[in-house]
Design a protein around this motif. Structure first.
Motif, short mmCIF file in Angstrom:
data_model
loop_
_atom_site.label_atom_id
_atom_site.label_comp_id
_atom_site.label_asym_id
_atom_site.label_seq_id
_atom_site.Cartn_x
_atom_site.Cartn_y
_atom_site.Cartn_z
N THR A 117 0.76 -1.23 -0.11
CA THR A 117 -0.05 -0.10 -0.04
C THR A 117 0.74 1.26 -0.09
O THR A 117 1.58 1.46 0.72
CB THR A 117 -0.96 -0.11 1.18
N PRO A 118 0.76 2.15 -1.03
CA PRO A 118 1.46 3.34 -1.05
C PRO A 118 1.35 4.24 0.22
O PRO A 118 0.43 4.35 0.70
CB PRO A 118 1.01 4.23 -2.17
N LEU A 119 2.51 4.63 0.71
CA LEU A 119 2.50 5.69 1.79
C LEU A 119 3.26 6.84 1.46
O LEU A 119 4.11 7.02 0.85
CB LEU A 119 3.23 5.02 3.21
N LEU A 120 2.62 8.20 1.67
CA LEU A 120 2.96 9.48 1.57
C LEU A 120 3.00 10.26 2.69
O LEU A 120 2.35 9.93 3.70
CB LEU A 120 2.41 10.26 0.26
N MET A 121 3.63 11.33 2.94
CA MET A 121 3.67 12.43 3.99
C MET A 121 3.30 13.54 3.46
O MET A 121 3.42 13.89 2.56
CB MET A 121 5.23 12.14 4.68
N PHE A 122 2.84 14.38 4.45
CA PHE A 122 2.10 15.84 4.15
C PHE A 122 2.42 16.62 4.95
O PHE A 122 2.34 16.45 6.35
CB PHE A 122 0.56 15.69 3.63
N GLU A 123 2.90 18.10 5.01
CA GLU A 123 2.79 18.92 6.16
C GLU A 123 4.05 18.73 6.85
O GLU A 123 4.88 19.67 6.94
CB GLU A 123 1.60 18.84 6.89
N SER A 124 4.43 17.34 7.27
CA SER A 124 5.60 17.30 8.27
C SER A 124 6.26 16.12 7.82
O SER A 124 5.44 15.08 7.12
CB SER A 124 5.24 17.17 9.93
N GLY A 125 7.47 15.74 8.02
CA GLY A 125 8.23 14.60 7.67
C GLY A 125 8.64 13.72 8.77
O GLY A 125 8.45 14.11 9.99
N ILE A 126 9.78 12.96 8.59
CA ILE A 126 10.54 12.33 9.56
C ILE A 126 12.08 12.62 9.41
O ILE A 126 12.53 13.35 8.48
CB ILE A 126 10.27 10.93 9.61
N SER A 127 12.86 12.48 10.29
CA SER A 127 14.22 12.76 10.31
C SER A 127 15.07 12.04 9.31
O SER A 127 14.63 10.91 9.07
CB SER A 127 14.85 12.55 11.96
N GLY A 128 16.12 12.81 8.88
CA GLY A 128 16.96 12.03 7.95
C GLY A 128 16.43 11.97 6.50
O GLY A 128 15.16 12.42 6.27
N LYS A 129 17.09 11.45 5.41
CA LYS A 129 16.60 11.35 4.25
C LYS A 129 16.13 9.95 3.91
O LYS A 129 16.37 9.02 4.66
CB LYS A 129 18.14 11.40 3.37
N ASN A 130 15.11 10.16 3.25
CA ASN A 130 14.26 8.80 2.69
C ASN A 130 13.73 9.09 1.54
O ASN A 130 13.74 10.32 0.96
CB ASN A 130 13.49 8.56 4.00
N ASP A 131 12.95 8.17 1.15
CA ASP A 131 12.60 7.97 -0.33
C ASP A 131 11.09 8.10 -0.16
O ASP A 131 10.18 8.01 -1.23
CB ASP A 131 12.76 6.98 -1.06
N ILE A 132 10.31 8.36 1.04
CA ILE A 132 8.76 8.48 1.07
C ILE A 132 8.47 9.89 0.52
O ILE A 132 9.06 10.79 0.95
CB ILE A 132 8.65 8.34 2.63
N PRO A 133 7.56 9.98 -0.26
CA PRO A 133 7.21 11.29 -0.87
C PRO A 133 6.60 12.37 0.21
O PRO A 133 5.70 11.78 0.85
CB PRO A 133 6.14 10.89 -2.12
N LEU A 134 6.84 13.35 0.07
CA LEU A 134 6.50 14.34 0.99
C LEU A 134 5.75 15.59 0.43
O LEU A 134 6.43 16.07 -0.72
CB LEU A 134 7.85 14.97 2.12
N LEU A 135 4.70 16.17 0.88
CA LEU A 135 4.36 17.20 0.36
C LEU A 135 4.13 18.30 1.45
O LEU A 135 3.53 18.25 2.42
CB LEU A 135 2.72 17.14 -0.17
N CYS A 136 5.04 19.27 1.14
CA CYS A 136 5.01 20.43 2.24
C CYS A 136 5.64 21.71 1.47
O CYS A 136 6.10 21.77 0.48
CB CYS A 136 5.71 20.09 3.23
N CYS A 137 5.74 22.84 2.24
CA CYS A 137 6.44 23.96 1.87
C CYS A 137 7.73 23.99 2.43
O CYS A 137 8.04 23.17 2.99
CB CYS A 137 5.64 25.33 2.31
N ASP A 138 8.69 25.14 1.92
CA ASP A 138 10.01 25.08 2.47
C ASP A 138 9.77 25.75 3.77
O ASP A 138 9.91 27.21 3.91
CB ASP A 138 10.89 25.89 1.33
N ASN A 139 9.77 25.13 4.88
CA ASN A 139 9.65 25.63 6.16
C ASN A 139 10.73 26.20 6.72
O ASN A 139 10.23 27.38 7.39
CB ASN A 139 9.10 24.39 7.06
N GLU A 140 11.83 25.83 6.53
CA GLU A 140 12.99 26.85 7.13
C GLU A 140 13.06 28.15 6.25
O GLU A 140 13.17 29.18 6.97
CB GLU A 140 14.25 25.91 6.44
N GLN A 141 12.78 28.33 5.17
CA GLN A 141 12.88 29.37 4.51
C GLN A 141 11.59 30.45 5.01
O GLN A 141 11.67 31.56 5.02
CB GLN A 141 12.73 29.38 2.90
#
Length: 320
Positions: A117-141
């Motif tokens: 089952t496909p898993l994606l993340m939105f608004e926030s992610g997890i620590s470190g680099k990974n291949d899970i697609p993430l939808l968010c803005c550039d929060n640091e900027q």
């Protein structure tokens, strides 16, 4: 030619046309299948998710899929979210999650992402680099831009309090990082509040004790409570010129911005996150490559600009 032969020829032509029509008809589009896509939100299912929910529901209507939003009933801890994630992965065709804890949930989310089952993340992610697609803005900027906004309002040598909440989701930590990177170049004294109660009364007590020149909240719910705390604080300190800023968007936040209780806010395009989330989830279900989008648009706005065409369309998606 007899009428029987003519009838036979006509029937043969009709049969050929019927066969050609069936051959020419495109195969059933998989987008027409009734897929189920789940969104697991961070925190409670309150007004702060309304724009994102609207975007997801509009995409669901356009793409003929079903969407549902779920949230933990109590506390929204990492354990509760993981239980929800296990359940939704079993009953949905794709799942999107806004992790409440970027560290404690990392290993479990990485393991679960290996399932079919496909898993994606939105608004926030997890620590470190990974291949899970993430939808968010550039929060640091976004954090850097908010710091610049506060400086432009005269905050150069003052006391600034940063209410970051529990600081365990990636969006908030990135915003804080960007904000501090700019403030380090000024003579402002910055105080970070990342623990304790963030209810209005508790926040008002901090304001009374610290008497800051400006404050900023890095999460929707804290922005709402900080605005209420500001009302309590000003009742006892009528002459105080406290400046309140926030990151987030909800009907309560926009009302406070319109009433000039907030100087400026940063708001990401939650509608776009919801809409793209459904699009990306459907693409993943269909076996297509999905990379996410970490450059979702955001704006910095105030009471004077919030009804300009560009800002209004982002803040109030129903005008689209």
């Amino acid at each position: 030619m007899s009428w029987k032969k003519r009838l036979q020829i006509i029937l043969l032509i009709l049969l050929i046309l019927l066969c050609l029509t069936r051959i020419a008809k495109p195969p059933r589009n998989r987008e027409e299948e009734n897929y189920n896509i789940s969104f697991i939100v961070r925190g409670s299912m309150d007004k702060s998710w309304s724009n994102l929910k609207r975007g997801a529901e509009d995409a669901a209507a356009d793409l003929n899929v079903n969407v549902r939003f779920v949230a933990s009933l109590e506390g929204n801890t990492a354990e509760e979210q993981l239980e929800l994630l296990d359940k939704e992965m079993e009953g949905s065709d794709a799942v999107l999650i806004a992790p409440v804890n970027r560290i404690l949930m990392k290993n479990e989310i990485l393991e679960i992402s290996k399932k079919k089952t496909p898993l994606l993340m939105f608004e926030s992610g997890i620590s470190g680099k990974n291949d899970i697609p993430l939808l968010c803005c550039d929060n640091e900027q976004m954090g850097r831009d908010m710091a610049e906004t506060m400086i432009n309002h005269g905050n150069i040598k003052g006391k600034i309090i940063i209410f970051s909440g529990n600081g365990i989701c990636s969006s908030v930590t990135d915003r804080q990082k960007g904000f501090l990177s700019v403030m380090e170049e000024t003579d402002n004294a910055c105080i970070i509040v990342s623990a304790g109660s963030f209810q209005p009364e508790a926040l008002a007590e901090i304001l009374k004790e610290e008497k800051p020149d400006a404050v900023i909240a890095l999460d929707d719910r804290i922005v709402e409570n900080l605005t209420k705390a500001g009302r309590i604080y000003r009742q006892e300190n009528i002459e105080n010129k406290l400046q309140i800023y926030g990151i987030g968007c909800s009907s309560d936040i926009l009302k406070s911005l319109e009433n000039q209780e907030l100087i400026s806010i940063a708001a990401q395009d939650d509608y776009a996150i919801g809409y793209l989330g459904v699009q990306e989830a459907l693409a993943a279900i269909q076996g297509k490559r999905v990379e996410g989008n970490q450059e979702i648009r955001y704006i910095i706005t105030n009471s004077n600009r919030m009804y300009d065409d560009v800002d209004e369309r982002l803040l109030f998606p129903f005008v689209r």
